[in-house]
Design a protein around this motif. Structure first.
Motif, PDB file in Angstrom:
ATOM      1  N   LEU A   5    -110.088  84.954 -24.209  1.00  0.00           N
ATOM      2  CA  LEU A   5    -108.901  85.159 -23.369  1.00  0.00           C
ATOM      3  C   LEU A   5    -107.699  84.344 -23.842  1.00  0.00           C
ATOM      4  O   LEU A   5    -106.565  84.683 -23.525  1.00  0.00           O
ATOM      5  CB  LEU A   5    -109.205  84.787 -21.909  1.00  0.00           C
ATOM      6  CG  LEU A   5    -110.238  85.650 -21.179  1.00  0.00           C
ATOM      7  CD1 LEU A   5    -110.345  85.218 -19.724  1.00  0.00           C
ATOM      8  CD2 LEU A   5    -109.887  87.138 -21.270  1.00  0.00           C
ATOM      9  N   HIS A   6    -107.958  83.238 -24.530  1.00  0.00           N
ATOM     10  CA  HIS A   6    -106.848  82.341 -24.880  1.00  0.00           C
ATOM     11  C   HIS A   6    -106.621  82.224 -26.381  1.00  0.00           C
ATOM     12  O   HIS A   6    -105.959  81.294 -26.836  1.00  0.00           O
ATOM     13  CB  HIS A   6    -107.089  80.951 -24.265  1.00  0.00           C
ATOM     14  CG  HIS A   6    -107.009  80.943 -22.769  1.00  0.00           C
ATOM     15  ND1 HIS A   6    -107.382  79.873 -22.002  1.00  0.00           N
ATOM     16  CD2 HIS A   6    -106.585  81.883 -21.894  1.00  0.00           C
ATOM     17  CE1 HIS A   6    -107.198  80.157 -20.715  1.00  0.00           C
ATOM     18  NE2 HIS A   6    -106.729  81.373 -20.619  1.00  0.00           N
ATOM     19  N   GLY A   7    -107.168  83.181 -27.147  1.00  0.00           N
ATOM     20  CA  GLY A   7    -106.922  83.175 -28.590  1.00  0.00           C
ATOM     21  C   GLY A   7    -107.936  82.347 -29.348  1.00  0.00           C
ATOM     22  O   GLY A   7    -109.019  82.036 -28.832  1.00  0.00           O
TER      23      GLY A   7
ATOM     24  N   ARG B 113    -106.958  81.692 -36.046  1.00  0.00           N
ATOM     25  CA  ARG B 113    -106.139  82.892 -36.300  1.00  0.00           C
ATOM     26  C   ARG B 113    -104.676  82.482 -36.162  1.00  0.00           C
ATOM     27  O   ARG B 113    -104.343  81.584 -35.393  1.00  0.00           O
ATOM     28  CB  ARG B 113    -106.434  83.986 -35.259  1.00  0.00           C
ATOM     29  CG  ARG B 113    -107.643  84.824 -35.549  1.00  0.00           C
ATOM     30  CD  ARG B 113    -107.566  86.144 -34.754  1.00  0.00           C
ATOM     31  NE  ARG B 113    -107.243  85.944 -33.358  1.00  0.00           N
ATOM     32  CZ  ARG B 113    -108.146  85.879 -32.378  1.00  0.00           C
ATOM     33  NH1 ARG B 113    -109.433  86.004 -32.652  1.00  0.00           N
ATOM     34  NH2 ARG B 113    -107.771  85.692 -31.131  1.00  0.00           N
ATOM     35  N   TYR B 114    -103.825  83.204 -36.897  1.00  0.00           N
ATOM     36  CA  TYR B 114    -102.400  82.879 -36.897  1.00  0.00           C
ATOM     37  C   TYR B 114    -101.590  84.141 -36.709  1.00  0.00           C
ATOM     38  O   TYR B 114    -102.032  85.237 -37.026  1.00  0.00           O
ATOM     39  CB  TYR B 114    -101.991  82.249 -38.239  1.00  0.00           C
ATOM     40  CG  TYR B 114    -102.843  81.068 -38.642  1.00  0.00           C
ATOM     41  CD1 TYR B 114    -102.464  79.776 -38.313  1.00  0.00           C
ATOM     42  CD2 TYR B 114    -104.035  81.261 -39.352  1.00  0.00           C
ATOM     43  CE1 TYR B 114    -103.251  78.690 -38.675  1.00  0.00           C
ATOM     44  CE2 TYR B 114    -104.825  80.182 -39.713  1.00  0.00           C
ATOM     45  CZ  TYR B 114    -104.433  78.906 -39.378  1.00  0.00           C
ATOM     46  OH  TYR B 114    -105.214  77.847 -39.737  1.00  0.00           O
TER      47      TYR B 114
ATOM     48  N   ASP C 275    -102.578  81.597 -33.233  1.00  0.00           N
ATOM     49  CA  ASP C 275    -102.704  82.740 -32.318  1.00  0.00           C
ATOM     50  C   ASP C 275    -103.456  82.285 -31.058  1.00  0.00           C
ATOM     51  O   ASP C 275    -104.596  82.650 -30.801  1.00  0.00           O
ATOM     52  CB  ASP C 275    -103.449  83.883 -33.022  1.00  0.00           C
ATOM     53  CG  ASP C 275    -103.415  85.172 -32.207  1.00  0.00           C
ATOM     54  OD1 ASP C 275    -102.844  85.159 -31.095  1.00  0.00           O
ATOM     55  OD2 ASP C 275    -103.966  86.182 -32.684  1.00  0.00           O
ATOM     56  N   ILE C 276    -102.766  81.448 -30.306  1.00  0.00           N
ATOM     57  CA  ILE C 276    -103.304  80.817 -29.104  1.00  0.00           C
ATOM     58  C   ILE C 276    -102.380  81.207 -27.960  1.00  0.00           C
ATOM     59  O   ILE C 276    -101.177  81.342 -28.182  1.00  0.00           O
ATOM     60  CB  ILE C 276    -103.219  79.270 -29.249  1.00  0.00           C
ATOM     61  CG1 ILE C 276    -104.026  78.765 -30.439  1.00  0.00           C
ATOM     62  CG2 ILE C 276    -103.589  78.556 -27.970  1.00  0.00           C
ATOM     63  CD1 ILE C 276    -105.477  78.593 -30.181  1.00  0.00           C
ATOM     64  N   VAL C 277    -102.938  81.391 -26.765  1.00  0.00           N
ATOM     65  CA  VAL C 277    -102.088  81.661 -25.605  1.00  0.00           C
ATOM     66  C   VAL C 277    -101.505  80.330 -25.137  1.00  0.00           C
ATOM     67  O   VAL C 277    -102.238  79.450 -24.682  1.00  0.00           O
ATOM     68  CB  VAL C 277    -102.882  82.341 -24.471  1.00  0.00           C
ATOM     69  CG1 VAL C 277    -101.991  82.568 -23.262  1.00  0.00           C
ATOM     70  CG2 VAL C 277    -103.473  83.660 -24.961  1.00  0.00           C
TER      71      VAL C 277
ATOM     72  N   LEU D  68    -101.784  86.678 -21.237  1.00  0.00           N
ATOM     73  CA  LEU D  68    -103.068  86.769 -21.950  1.00  0.00           C
ATOM     74  C   LEU D  68    -103.119  88.091 -22.708  1.00  0.00           C
ATOM     75  O   LEU D  68    -102.486  89.068 -22.288  1.00  0.00           O
ATOM     76  CB  LEU D  68    -104.228  86.704 -20.953  1.00  0.00           C
ATOM     77  CG  LEU D  68    -104.754  85.295 -20.654  1.00  0.00           C
ATOM     78  CD1 LEU D  68    -103.693  84.426 -20.021  1.00  0.00           C
ATOM     79  CD2 LEU D  68    -105.978  85.368 -19.775  1.00  0.00           C
ATOM     80  N   PRO D  69    -103.864  88.144 -23.826  1.00  0.00           N
ATOM     81  CA  PRO D  69    -103.986  89.417 -24.557  1.00  0.00           C
ATOM     82  C   PRO D  69    -104.620  90.469 -23.643  1.00  0.00           C
ATOM     83  O   PRO D  69    -105.629  90.212 -22.982  1.00  0.00           O
ATOM     84  CB  PRO D  69    -104.891  89.069 -25.746  1.00  0.00           C
ATOM     85  CG  PRO D  69    -105.559  87.777 -25.393  1.00  0.00           C
ATOM     86  CD  PRO D  69    -104.682  87.069 -24.410  1.00  0.00           C
TER      87      PRO D  69
END
Ligand code: NAD
Ligand code: ZN
Length: 258
Positions: free
Chosen positions: A129-131, A135-136, A169-171, A177-178
């Motif tokens: 949920l939070h990345g 990842r970037y 790539d973090i929320v 959220l994604p």
């Protein structure tokens, strides 16, 4: 509500209602937070930050405004967290959740963690949920980015498409959220009969709303956390113990019905 009763030999004695729920559940949903990785040596946000970072609050580092104002500082904080996680190993709680995935036909693992330790333990289809720290993406055009060398860099990397700053790539605080993993998490939560909320302080929404949704739909909600949280009063059961002790006991209860 209940606590567990350590038997003195390190084993956990669980109430019969919990053992029965674990044995008979057909669709299990698990939500994990930073506490599930605490026994791997990954600090939670509520723990004091260590060393170099002790003077910063995560809220002051994990935002677009912070990255715009002090990109190198934020980048270095994430580089430090990646190094820490890279050196950590999945613990008994991560491994028990991987075992549950094999035991239950319907099993959904939702995490707020960004450390990838569930996947390193062998869990698949984890709803992040939070990345993820590893990842970037680009701050400007949002396209995924790859970063070869993130240690000891003198500046933050630039996007190959538009030249914008690459970010984790973090929320971050204040961000949405994604939508895909969130929708999948909500769908599974609506249809489960057992929901485990593990190692989360249950203050960050919308993740903190998932156990409430599960209860509303009639599922049994069990919290596993050494401390009281905002969920403790409403969950049917709160086991105030460490995830690394409780989760293997749940797997044992499921595997050994007599
Ligand atoms: P949190 O830091 O707010 O709360 C952690 C909870 O874990 C606390 O309630 C604590 O009592 C509990 N805990 C500590 N040790 C435990 C153990 N051994 N077993 C079970 N529970 C234990 O974490 P949160 O609720 O996940 O929310 C914080 C946000 O910070 C999330 O958005 C998350 O993305 C991010 N975060 C992630 C990591 C990670 O990926 N490992 C680490 C720190 C923060
Ligand atoms: Zn770009």
């Amino acid at each position: 509500m209940t606590g567990s009763n350590p038997t003195g030999d390190g084993a956990i004695s669980l109430p019969a209602e919990i053992i029965n729920a674990v044995r008979w559940a057909e669709h299990v949903v698990v939500l994990t937070g930073a506490g599930v990785s605490a026994e791997s040596g990954v600090p939670t946000f509520r723990d004091a930050q260590t060393g170099l970072w002790a003077t910063y609050k995560p809220e002051d580092l994990a935002s677009v405004a912070a990255y715009r104002a002090t990109p190198k500082l934020v980048w270095d904080w994430y580089a430090w967290r990646r190094e820490l996680v890279t050196q950590a190993q999945p613990n008994a709680a991560h491994l028990a959740l991987t075992a549950m995935q094999d035991i239950y036909t319907n099993f959904t693992l939702i995490t707020q963690n960004v450390d990838g330790l569930h996947q390193r333990a062998g869990s698949h289809d984890v709803l992040e949920l939070h990345g993820n720290l590893f990842r970037y993406k680009c701050l400007l055009c949002d396209q995924p980015a790859t970063v070869d060398e993130w240690r000891h860099r003198s500046d933050v990397p630039a996007c190959i498409h538009c030249g914008g700053a690459v970010r984790p790539d973090i929320v971050w605080f204040g961000e949405m959220l994604p939508s895909r993993p969130l929708a999948a998490a909500q769908f599974a939560t609506r249809h489960c009969d057992l929901f485990l909320a593990i190692g989360t302080s249950s203050v960050v929404f919308p993740a903190a709303g998932l156990p409430l949704l599960a209860m509303e739909k009639g599922a049994l909600v069990i919290e596993i956390n050494p401390s009281e949280t905002d969920l403790s009063d409403s969950a049917q059961f709160s086991i105030h113990d460490k995830a690394g002790a409780v989760l293997p006991a749940l797997v044992h209860a499921k595997r050994n019905p007599n």
